[in-house]
Design an enzyme around this catalytic site. Sequence first.
Site, PDB file in Angstrom:
ATOM      1  N   LYS A  73     -18.596  67.271 -87.376  1.00  0.00           N
ATOM      2  CA  LYS A  73     -19.066  68.542 -87.918  1.00  0.00           C
ATOM      3  C   LYS A  73     -17.910  69.526 -88.080  1.00  0.00           C
ATOM      4  CE  LYS A  73     -21.552  70.787 -85.197  1.00  0.00           C
ATOM      5  NZ  LYS A  73     -22.563  70.859 -84.150  1.00  0.00           N
ATOM      6  N   THR A  75     -14.713  68.793 -88.176  1.00  0.00           N
ATOM      7  CA  THR A  75     -13.798  68.211 -89.155  1.00  0.00           C
ATOM      8  C   THR A  75     -14.266  68.531 -90.574  1.00  0.00           C
ATOM      9  OG1 THR A  75     -13.322  66.452 -87.593  1.00  0.00           O
ATOM     10  CG2 THR A  75     -12.737  66.026 -89.881  1.00  0.00           C
ATOM     11  N   ARG A  96     -15.705  77.933 -83.325  1.00  0.00           N
ATOM     12  CA  ARG A  96     -15.694  78.375 -81.932  1.00  0.00           C
ATOM     13  C   ARG A  96     -14.389  78.017 -81.224  1.00  0.00           C
ATOM     14  NH1 ARG A  96     -20.776  75.161 -80.218  1.00  0.00           N
ATOM     15  NH2 ARG A  96     -20.026  73.993 -82.015  1.00  0.00           N
ATOM     16  N   LYS A 107     -11.211  63.607 -71.989  1.00  0.00           N
ATOM     17  CA  LYS A 107     -10.183  63.869 -72.989  1.00  0.00           C
ATOM     18  C   LYS A 107     -10.595  65.090 -73.818  1.00  0.00           C
ATOM     19  CE  LYS A 107      -7.892  60.516 -75.932  1.00  0.00           C
ATOM     20  NZ  LYS A 107      -6.474  60.587 -75.601  1.00  0.00           N
ATOM     21  N   ALA A 275     -24.390  76.028 -76.291  1.00  0.00           N
ATOM     22  CA  ALA A 275     -25.378  75.827 -77.354  1.00  0.00           C
ATOM     23  C   ALA A 275     -26.757  75.500 -76.791  1.00  0.00           C
ATOM     24  CB  ALA A 275     -24.899  74.744 -78.306  1.00  0.00           C
ATOM     25  N   PHE A 303     -24.291  71.489 -81.795  1.00  0.00           N
ATOM     26  CA  PHE A 303     -25.247  70.366 -81.781  1.00  0.00           C
ATOM     27  C   PHE A 303     -25.798  70.060 -83.187  1.00  0.00           C
ATOM     28  CE2 PHE A 303     -26.242  71.732 -77.155  1.00  0.00           C
ATOM     29  CZ  PHE A 303     -25.230  70.934 -76.664  1.00  0.00           C
ATOM     30  N   PHE A 383     -16.299  56.888 -92.721  1.00  0.00           N
ATOM     31  CA  PHE A 383     -15.555  56.083 -91.735  1.00  0.00           C
ATOM     32  C   PHE A 383     -15.097  54.814 -92.440  1.00  0.00           C
ATOM     33  CE2 PHE A 383     -15.991  57.604 -87.271  1.00  0.00           C
ATOM     34  CZ  PHE A 383     -16.617  58.811 -87.552  1.00  0.00           C
ATOM     35  N   TRP A 411     -11.145  63.494 -93.631  1.00  0.00           N
ATOM     36  CA  TRP A 411     -10.452  63.056 -92.420  1.00  0.00           C
ATOM     37  C   TRP A 411      -9.166  62.318 -92.790  1.00  0.00           C
ATOM     38  CZ3 TRP A 411      -8.743  58.532 -90.172  1.00  0.00           C
ATOM     39  CH2 TRP A 411      -8.399  58.619 -88.798  1.00  0.00           C
TER      40      TRP A 411
END
Lengths: 558, 558
Positions: A73, A75, A96, A107, A275, A303, A383, A411
Amino acid sequence: MAVKTDIEIARAARKQPIQEIGRMLGIPEAHLLPYGHDKAKVDQAFIASLGGRKRGKLILVTAINPTPAGEGKTTTTVGLGDGLNRIGKRAMICIREASLGPNFGMKGGAAGGGMAQVVPMEEMNLHFTGDFHAITSAHNLLSAMIDNHIYWGNELEIDERRIVWRRVMDMNDRALRDIVVGLGGVSNGFPRQTGFDITVASEVMAILCLANDLADLQRRLGDIVVAYRRDKTPIYCRDIKADGAMTVLLKDAMQPNLVQTLENNPAFVHGGPFANIAHGCNSVIATDTALRLTDYVVTEAGFGADLGAEKFFDIKCRKAGLKPDAAVIVATVRAMKMNGGVAKADLGAENVAAVRQGCPNLGRHIGNVQGFGVPVVVAINHFSGDTEAEIQAVKDYVADLGAEAILCKHWAEGSAGIVDLARKVAELADSGGADFAPLYPDEMGLFDKIEAVAKRIYHAEAVTADDAVREQLRVWEAAGYGHLPVCMAKTPYSFSADPTLRGAPTGHTVPVREVRLSAGAGFIVAICGAIMTMPGLPRHPAAEVIGLDDEGFVEGLF
Amino acid sequence: MAVKTDIEIARAARKQPIQEIGRMLGIPEAHLLPYGHDKAKVDQAFIASLGGRKRGKLILVTAINPTPAGEGKTTTTVGLGDGLNRIGKRAMICIREASLGPNFGMKGGAAGGGMAQVVPMEEMNLHFTGDFHAITSAHNLLSAMIDNHIYWGNELEIDERRIVWRRVMDMNDRALRDIVVGLGGVSNGFPRQTGFDITVASEVMAILCLANDLADLQRRLGDIVVAYRRDKTPIYCRDIKADGAMTVLLKDAMQPNLVQTLENNPAFVHGGPFANIAHGCNSVIATDTALRLTDYVVTEAGFGADLGAEKFFDIKCRKAGLKPDAAVIVATVRAMKMNGGVAKADLGAENVAAVRQGCPNLGRHIGNVQGFGVPVVVAINHFSGDTEAEIQAVKDYVADLGAEAILCKHWAEGSAGIVDLARKVAELADSGGADFAPLYPDEMGLFDKIEAVAKRIYHAEAVTADDAVREQLRVWEAAGYGHLPVCMAKTPYSFSADPTLRGAPTGHTVPVREVRLSAGAGFIVAICGAIMTMPGLPRHPAAEVIGLDDEGFVEGLF
């Protein structure tokens, strides 16, 4: 050729001095308070001077229910901002800030990914411009002043058992969830049980993100209910006289942080409320300022659309008078497959049937968002393993609903990979087709508002709640809080309250276990399940491998 | 004409852009990380590049034992820096940062006063560049990782009763002094008793202020003893694997903060460890960098010379290889009178006899500092009520000791009022008369070191300590900590351990009640009285009246 990691890409970015980014927006250097060479805050005087300007178009990026496959989202938000700039539009993004503590557990979260990132990534995952530290300080000053008030005689007659204001820390520290303070004798005060939440769960965070300016900030801080007397009458932050000092602590944190994308387009990164128990959007002041500085503002909500978009519309837009012009719902072929019942380990294999089976999750979000009067386009975040047939299945499904799904390769390719979406979004936003209205009116009863969200957004059959919960809502209505919107704290993984129920379930009930008043932020929280407001660290925290490498670069954080 | 307040003077300052101040020091803009337009951090690469440069002259500003009359040590430090610049010397000052929390209790501390101030004053009393927040985060990450280690199986076999690492917050919050954490059941860990100190009392603060660079910082952090096993063997921060992530959190905080005086001369304001359980000086990295950038560096140490100068010499200079060239001892006529037995209410009346009677306090500090091989000059910080005869009495007393006392009017006049002192200091520093040596050698036993300070600096008759204390020191010697210096935690108000004993008492005993190991900072703390490491708020905290005025200025903080 080896694929570069996000951090490698971010470090290789050719950043412009932040003053240059400000210049693109027409912000004079004197009004830009730099934090290093690549971050700056926009000062209050400049923001105040923008009041008369027309607002640009507001575009929300939201998503299907999150799955372990990831949706991208942020990205897509970053990519779309770059894409709009690429097709010649003046656009910026608003997202945010990241919370510090969780980065030392799992990570850390980046700000976007691949070729669609905001930089400087390291600093955004560390102290950044100190906003969250300021919120921590302001919150804990109030906490200290409450106990101090009791210590010196308790003139306000605070019932020590009914203090609802806890303390916060931007750290994953489970040992602080439930504590007893004030031990050690007379000079340390009165022992009582309380605890710490993580800073992003602080009502101060939600307030900062909903306040229009410093005066509004102080008024909202003053409105916080911190405790009750034995007769259950509320005691406000204002009674403790902490609101002025808290405003002073927050005066810089209130100013939006300007950074840039990898493609040197402007981005505000400001605020980051939870959220679940809060509304999960960046600050109103950042969004509003961006709207007056550019023609298109791309922002996101936490979310999936059932929680994030609903709160964006019913809390943020309602309160700030914002009117979104278009919405993008991010989906991935992989997430559709998971919604269709495929396990994460099996995502590699083509499975068009599963994609089709998962699509109703997407479909319901499309209908929901359109129900707010906001035109929708779907972004299929590509992807490399996605097959043509799978992608086509999503496109066909969306087309059947009368909408459009567009494949996006930001991406891998940056703005060049998202031009089609950018054109469509600009077209939708410019069409004047939006006719935004929140889901329910202010005047509706609090329980009815919860039911409206549950039935019309979650497609639940019913809402259940104890008498005590219903009675509490009636008490708040009588006390003048009936006009507030509701903030649903529900699992993000399903339309239902059961996180394992993917797809588009119906016939479920939403159990409201507890309700909380955020009188300063201006909403009633309806808690529909276990909500964790202080995370813990995993067995092997990321912190164990985080360090500086020989060149002084941070390693292990990403 | 109405006398202006410090904050009015500070706000009227004609500040130079911080890049200009950097340019005076030869710091290229690219190596200066701005925080707003009037603060900046000097980056690591630039500091590393200075290694080969000769160090300038180091001048310590210290004082008599503090009294409620006030001495003006920081004001004199700032004034002297401006004075040296005025007489054509290249000089800068190095002072400590202010702690946030206490500003919300009592009226906040400014950075100097009158016409001898460092600006921007408001920000230095609020978040400044976020250093203390970074220290708080690093400290509490380690705390969270300790409890997390136990939660996940306690492989290191930490004895939960012997965890010595607490948590910190930059807030006056007495309710957190003594707490029980880990309540609420299995998922929150194991209940145990612990507490919070104020951030400036953190060993991380002391470490940051003594570390030479980031590698040294990480090594010292790793050396922190956080807990013991049942067999009393120590567990280090390094065993918890927190040292790398803590270093990452501190990487910006390690860089000195550049600001300016009212007269636009450069100042580093960096670090601020407690002056009782720690050494009370600004960072080594700031002092060392300043020494390589200018010809004269004026710095100060906490409290009076018995605590501050002794620690500056025996801890900071010893560890950092610094060799002070001159020392200024600040005294006031009013403080001499209080040392001579006059009550604060009676300070207005001339009382030459009382001045004379109080002078031995000053005299002993002069002798002590000279004993370190450092030439001394006394600065009489002028107050408007001082009479000629009183001033002359101090001058005569000092002259009889073979030193010189110079009247300084920098508070009222800025650098013009302190030219005589500046000339004298430059002359002393340039004379080559200094032959600095610490009070005791590294090889001396720990208890002997405590005795050396007590007898030779405090002029005590004896040191008393329980067998347990003496045994603990022997254990540390056996464990390889015998070479460390001692850090005395004693009342600052007297040479003795009794705060009411003014003047130059003799025949007293110094009771060592407790000893603590700061293995990362590199000293043994000897506690000689009640030491508070988490302050409380007063009945009416300053926070109650702190706020923003109509123009957005902070009011009530100063």
